[in-house]
Design a protein around this motif. Structure first.
Motif, PDB file in Angstrom:
ATOM      1  N   LEU A  50       0.833  -1.197   0.000  1.00  0.00           N
ATOM      2  CA  LEU A  50       0.000   0.000   0.000  1.00  0.00           C
ATOM      3  C   LEU A  50       0.874   1.254   0.000  1.00  0.00           C
ATOM      4  O   LEU A  50       0.605   2.208  -0.732  1.00  0.00           O
ATOM      5  CB  LEU A  50      -0.923  -0.009   1.223  1.00  0.00           C
ATOM      6  CG  LEU A  50      -1.866   1.191   1.373  1.00  0.00           C
ATOM      7  CD1 LEU A  50      -2.794   1.288   0.168  1.00  0.00           C
ATOM      8  CD2 LEU A  50      -2.670   1.091   2.663  1.00  0.00           C
ATOM      9  N   GLN A  51       1.932   1.255   0.808  1.00  0.00           N
ATOM     10  CA  GLN A  51       2.858   2.388   0.834  1.00  0.00           C
ATOM     11  C   GLN A  51       3.543   2.577  -0.521  1.00  0.00           C
ATOM     12  O   GLN A  51       3.669   3.691  -1.023  1.00  0.00           O
ATOM     13  CB  GLN A  51       3.900   2.178   1.933  1.00  0.00           C
ATOM     14  CG  GLN A  51       3.336   2.198   3.340  1.00  0.00           C
ATOM     15  CD  GLN A  51       4.390   1.856   4.386  1.00  0.00           C
ATOM     16  OE1 GLN A  51       5.463   1.360   4.060  1.00  0.00           O
ATOM     17  NE2 GLN A  51       4.066   2.125   5.646  1.00  0.00           N
ATOM     18  N   ASP A  53       2.433   1.596  -3.399  1.00  0.00           N
ATOM     19  CA  ASP A  53       1.457   2.025  -4.394  1.00  0.00           C
ATOM     20  C   ASP A  53       1.201   3.536  -4.296  1.00  0.00           C
ATOM     21  O   ASP A  53       1.047   4.218  -5.310  1.00  0.00           O
ATOM     22  CB  ASP A  53       0.153   1.257  -4.205  1.00  0.00           C
ATOM     23  CG  ASP A  53      -0.777   1.393  -5.398  1.00  0.00           C
ATOM     24  OD1 ASP A  53      -0.321   1.151  -6.529  1.00  0.00           O
ATOM     25  OD2 ASP A  53      -1.940   1.765  -5.189  1.00  0.00           O
ATOM     26  N   GLN A  54       1.179   4.064  -3.064  1.00  0.00           N
ATOM     27  CA  GLN A  54       1.032   5.507  -2.869  1.00  0.00           C
ATOM     28  C   GLN A  54       2.225   6.255  -3.454  1.00  0.00           C
ATOM     29  O   GLN A  54       2.074   7.299  -4.091  1.00  0.00           O
ATOM     30  CB  GLN A  54       0.872   5.821  -1.380  1.00  0.00           C
ATOM     31  CG  GLN A  54      -0.446   5.346  -0.786  1.00  0.00           C
ATOM     32  CD  GLN A  54      -0.515   5.530   0.716  1.00  0.00           C
ATOM     33  OE1 GLN A  54       0.514   5.713   1.377  1.00  0.00           O
ATOM     34  NE2 GLN A  54      -1.716   5.459   1.271  1.00  0.00           N
ATOM     35  N   GLN A  55       3.417   5.689  -3.232  1.00  0.00           N
ATOM     36  CA  GLN A  55       4.615   6.307  -3.815  1.00  0.00           C
ATOM     37  C   GLN A  55       4.555   6.274  -5.344  1.00  0.00           C
ATOM     38  O   GLN A  55       4.922   7.238  -6.013  1.00  0.00           O
ATOM     39  CB  GLN A  55       5.870   5.598  -3.331  1.00  0.00           C
ATOM     40  CG  GLN A  55       7.168   6.240  -3.843  1.00  0.00           C
ATOM     41  CD  GLN A  55       8.398   5.407  -3.586  1.00  0.00           C
ATOM     42  OE1 GLN A  55       8.368   4.192  -3.805  1.00  0.00           O
ATOM     43  NE2 GLN A  55       9.467   6.039  -3.127  1.00  0.00           N
ATOM     44  N   LYS A  56       4.069   5.169  -5.892  1.00  0.00           N
ATOM     45  CA  LYS A  56       3.957   5.061  -7.344  1.00  0.00           C
ATOM     46  C   LYS A  56       2.997   6.107  -7.904  1.00  0.00           C
ATOM     47  O   LYS A  56       3.280   6.745  -8.935  1.00  0.00           O
ATOM     48  CB  LYS A  56       3.473   3.665  -7.725  1.00  0.00           C
ATOM     49  CG  LYS A  56       3.267   3.463  -9.224  1.00  0.00           C
ATOM     50  CD  LYS A  56       2.771   2.055  -9.516  1.00  0.00           C
ATOM     51  CE  LYS A  56       2.520   1.882 -11.014  1.00  0.00           C
ATOM     52  NZ  LYS A  56       1.489   2.809 -11.524  1.00  0.00           N
ATOM     53  N   ASN A  57       1.863   6.296  -7.229  1.00  0.00           N
ATOM     54  CA  ASN A  57       0.905   7.311  -7.683  1.00  0.00           C
ATOM     55  C   ASN A  57       1.528   8.709  -7.632  1.00  0.00           C
ATOM     56  O   ASN A  57       1.293   9.530  -8.523  1.00  0.00           O
ATOM     57  CB  ASN A  57      -0.346   7.269  -6.812  1.00  0.00           C
ATOM     58  CG  ASN A  57      -1.147   5.994  -7.004  1.00  0.00           C
ATOM     59  OD1 ASN A  57      -1.044   5.345  -8.052  1.00  0.00           O
ATOM     60  ND2 ASN A  57      -1.935   5.613  -6.006  1.00  0.00           N
ATOM     61  N   MET A  58       2.301   8.962  -6.576  1.00  0.00           N
ATOM     62  CA  MET A  58       2.958  10.253  -6.459  1.00  0.00           C
ATOM     63  C   MET A  58       3.987  10.435  -7.576  1.00  0.00           C
ATOM     64  O   MET A  58       4.095  11.497  -8.183  1.00  0.00           O
ATOM     65  CB  MET A  58       3.620  10.387  -5.091  1.00  0.00           C
ATOM     66  CG  MET A  58       4.180  11.780  -4.812  1.00  0.00           C
ATOM     67  SD  MET A  58       2.893  13.056  -4.803  1.00  0.00           S
ATOM     68  CE  MET A  58       2.013  12.618  -3.308  1.00  0.00           C
ATOM     69  N   GLN A  61       2.299  11.309 -10.680  1.00  0.00           N
ATOM     70  CA  GLN A  61       1.904  12.715 -10.693  1.00  0.00           C
ATOM     71  C   GLN A  61       3.106  13.604 -10.975  1.00  0.00           C
ATOM     72  O   GLN A  61       3.001  14.591 -11.719  1.00  0.00           O
ATOM     73  CB  GLN A  61       1.273  13.095  -9.356  1.00  0.00           C
ATOM     74  CG  GLN A  61       0.725  14.526  -9.309  1.00  0.00           C
ATOM     75  CD  GLN A  61      -0.375  14.738 -10.328  1.00  0.00           C
ATOM     76  OE1 GLN A  61      -1.367  14.025 -10.343  1.00  0.00           O
ATOM     77  NE2 GLN A  61      -0.204  15.713 -11.210  1.00  0.00           N
ATOM     78  N   ASP A 169       9.947  14.976  -4.376  1.00  0.00           N
ATOM     79  CA  ASP A 169       9.576  15.062  -2.964  1.00  0.00           C
ATOM     80  C   ASP A 169      10.030  16.370  -2.331  1.00  0.00           C
ATOM     81  O   ASP A 169       9.362  16.912  -1.453  1.00  0.00           O
ATOM     82  CB  ASP A 169      10.187  13.890  -2.193  1.00  0.00           C
ATOM     83  CG  ASP A 169       9.525  12.569  -2.548  1.00  0.00           C
ATOM     84  OD1 ASP A 169       8.404  12.604  -3.077  1.00  0.00           O
ATOM     85  OD2 ASP A 169      10.137  11.508  -2.315  1.00  0.00           O
ATOM     86  N   ASN A 477      10.727   1.082  -7.281  1.00  0.00           N
ATOM     87  CA  ASN A 477       9.409   0.846  -6.712  1.00  0.00           C
ATOM     88  C   ASN A 477       8.773  -0.391  -7.336  1.00  0.00           C
ATOM     89  O   ASN A 477       8.204  -1.238  -6.637  1.00  0.00           O
ATOM     90  CB  ASN A 477       8.529   2.074  -6.950  1.00  0.00           C
ATOM     91  CG  ASN A 477       7.125   1.929  -6.399  1.00  0.00           C
ATOM     92  OD1 ASN A 477       6.298   1.247  -6.978  1.00  0.00           O
ATOM     93  ND2 ASN A 477       6.849   2.593  -5.278  1.00  0.00           N
TER      94      ASN A 477
END
Length: 522
Positions: A50-51, A53-58, A61, A169, A477
């Motif tokens: 889950l972490q 996947d959040q990094q991948k979405n970021m 973006q 980041d 990732n």
């Protein structure tokens, strides 16, 4: 221990269902090699996925933002390059116009070309992006950055805001270059002025241009602290300069206060200011040129700030600010806001002065009451036409002459080229001074545009580095997610085979035991 028939059937059914479920799950895992589908499969691994996947979405973006920033910077850079090319041609025309062989007609021809270049420049400075937003308006994307005033000058209508997007980041980059940074900060080289103080009537023997600022640091550090200066010619080859305190500062001038009147271009350089000097002896002066020139005196100082007021469209009266003068220099220096002000009337006679921009929480800098048609606030006297109403507001703009946008520079040069000077020595000197000013200001504007292009290039380089970093993070990732989520094909196939055998054995055992009956033994 005895086992009932119903208990046997229930237990066998549960075991078979569990075995079948495990087999189906393993078959699906063997098909797509996905080990972790829900948190129940691996609670720790699912949390880590889950972490990731959040990094991948970021990162996705960031990639989109990188593309947007790169496109915006590319558009701005290409537009600024076009502006730079036009300024180069303007400089060529300005330099060629100083040719001694040029006539009024030649200069008018250059003025006509300048008019066309001015229109092109005006159009480019009001360029839009692919979304229809103005490139150089800052955050006011729907407002044209430059507007042509009724007097032919130009005003910047944008702001100083840079629109930023996060591309990493720890990194956000501006997507735009404001007109304030690219065009409004070009240093004005014509910031000084001279005035003949003696003799009372100009006899035409000595002329001194307003001067050009050749060194801004020296001008700000040294010149501004000693003005106004008094330049007195002692002879046809020597002068002296006194500062505001009466101190002799001649040694800081070029050649220590000496000049050659026979030089093609005699000049005076003093504390970052270059002045063009003209000596024209009259018939009979040759017998004693020193006596003819001695006693000519000029004052030298910075140009005084220019202040203008504009009526707010929402005013209920038709009153206008027709003029503004600095009536008290000390109060003006101490309290008048350099970034502009708002003069607001609380009644037909009472007013308040606010620093611009004014908000609901703003407090007045000063207040007062009209004296006739004059409102005096913070050392500035404003002349008004008509009677203002309560609530009327007037925007006050201060021109310190420190900077000048290139559109105004070209307009002033075009006006100078259009004026006849061939048969008028005084007009010729004025034209030469205007030409010096234009050449210096065009060079300053070109430097400012080049600085903006360089700034865009720096952001582009930072964007390339960050983009490579983001790509590397995206790759890592994906590898980490794969190591947690994906299965090892060999181990999955071995487990599948084992579970298949167990399930088949379970079915066979069930069939054997289910067929047992006491009837068979009677």
């Amino acid at each position: 221990m005895r086992i009932s028939t119903s208990q046997f059937y229930n237990t066998s059914s549960t075991n078979n269902q569990r075995s079948f479920g495990n087999l189906v799950k393993t078959q699906q895992e063997a098909t797509d090699l996905v080990r972790v589908r829900t948190a129940a499969d691996d609670p720790v691994g699912a949390s880590r996925l889950l972490q990731l996947d959040q990094q991948k979405n970021m990162l996705d973006q960031y990639k989109t933002n990188t593309t947007n920033v790169r496109n915006a910077l590319g558009t701005a850079e290409s537009t600024l390059n076009g502006i730079s090319n036009i300024l180069q041609r303007v400089n060529e025309l300005a330099v060629s116009s100083g040719n001694a062989g040029f006539t009024d007609d030649d200069r008018k021809a250059n003025a006509a070309e300048l008019k066309s270049l001015e229109e092109q420049l005006f159009s480019l400075m009001n360029s839009r992006d692919e979304n229809g937003k103005y490139l150089f308006s800052g955050s006011k994307g729907d407002t044209p950055p430059y507007a042509r005033n009724a007097d032919g000058t130009y005003s910047y209508q944008g702001d100083q805001s840079q629109l930023k997007l996060q591309v990493g980041d720890m990194l956000s980059l501006a997507t735009n270059e404001t007109g304030y940074d690219a065009f409004e900060q070009a240093l004005n080289t014509s910031r000084s002025q001279t005035r003949l103080t003696s003799p009372a009537v100009d006899d035409g023997r000595v002329s001194l241009s307003d001067g050009q600022v050749s060194g801004s640091a020296t001008y700000n550090d040294r010149f501004r602290g000693g003005e106004p200066y008094n330049i007195e010619f002692l002879s046809s080859t020597q002068y002296r300069i006194l500062d505001a305190g009466g101190n002799d500062v001649t040694l800081e001038a070029s050649q220590g206060g000496k000049f050659d009147p026979k030089s093609d271009n005699p000049s005076i350089s003093f504390r970052g200011v270059d002045l063009r000097l003209g000596i024209s002896l009259k018939p009979g002066d040759q017998a004693n040129p020193d006596a003819a020139i001695a006693g000519h005196t000029f004052s030298l100082s910075s140009k005084a700030d220019s202040i203008a007021g504009t009526r707010s469209p929402g005013n209920s009266s038709s009153a206008q600010v027709t003029g503004a003068t600095i009536s008290n220099q000390g109060q003006y220096n101490a309290s008048f806001p350099g970034g502009g002000a708002v003069l607001k009337f609380t009644s037909a006679t009472d007013f308040e002065l606010y620093a611009a921009p004014m908000s609901d929480n703003s407090r007045p800098i000063s207040s007062g009451t009209l004296s006739g048609s004059t409102a005096t606030a913070s050392g500035v006297s404003f002349q008004l036409s008509g009677t203002p109403s309560a609530g009327d507001a007037f925007g006050i703009k201060v021109d310190t002459h420190q900077t000048q946008n290139v559109l105004d520079t070209i307009g002033q040069l075009r006006a100078a080229l259009s004026s006849p000077v061939d048969s008028d020595p005084t007009a010729k000197r004025n034209f030469q001074a205007a030409l010096d000013s234009a050449i210096g200001n065009v060079r300053s504007a070109s430097d400012q545009v080049a600085s903006s292009i360089s700034s865009i290039g720096g952001r582009g380089a930072a964007l390339d580095v960050q983009s490579e970093t983001n790509e590397a993070l995206t790759t890592e990732n994906a590898k980490t997610q794969s190591s947690i989520r994906d299965s090892d094909p060999a181990s999955v196939m071995m487990r599948l085979q084992m579970q298949t055998n167990m399930y088949q054995a379970s079915l066979q055992s069930y069939a054997k035991i289910a067929s047992l009956s006491l009837v068979n033994y009677i």
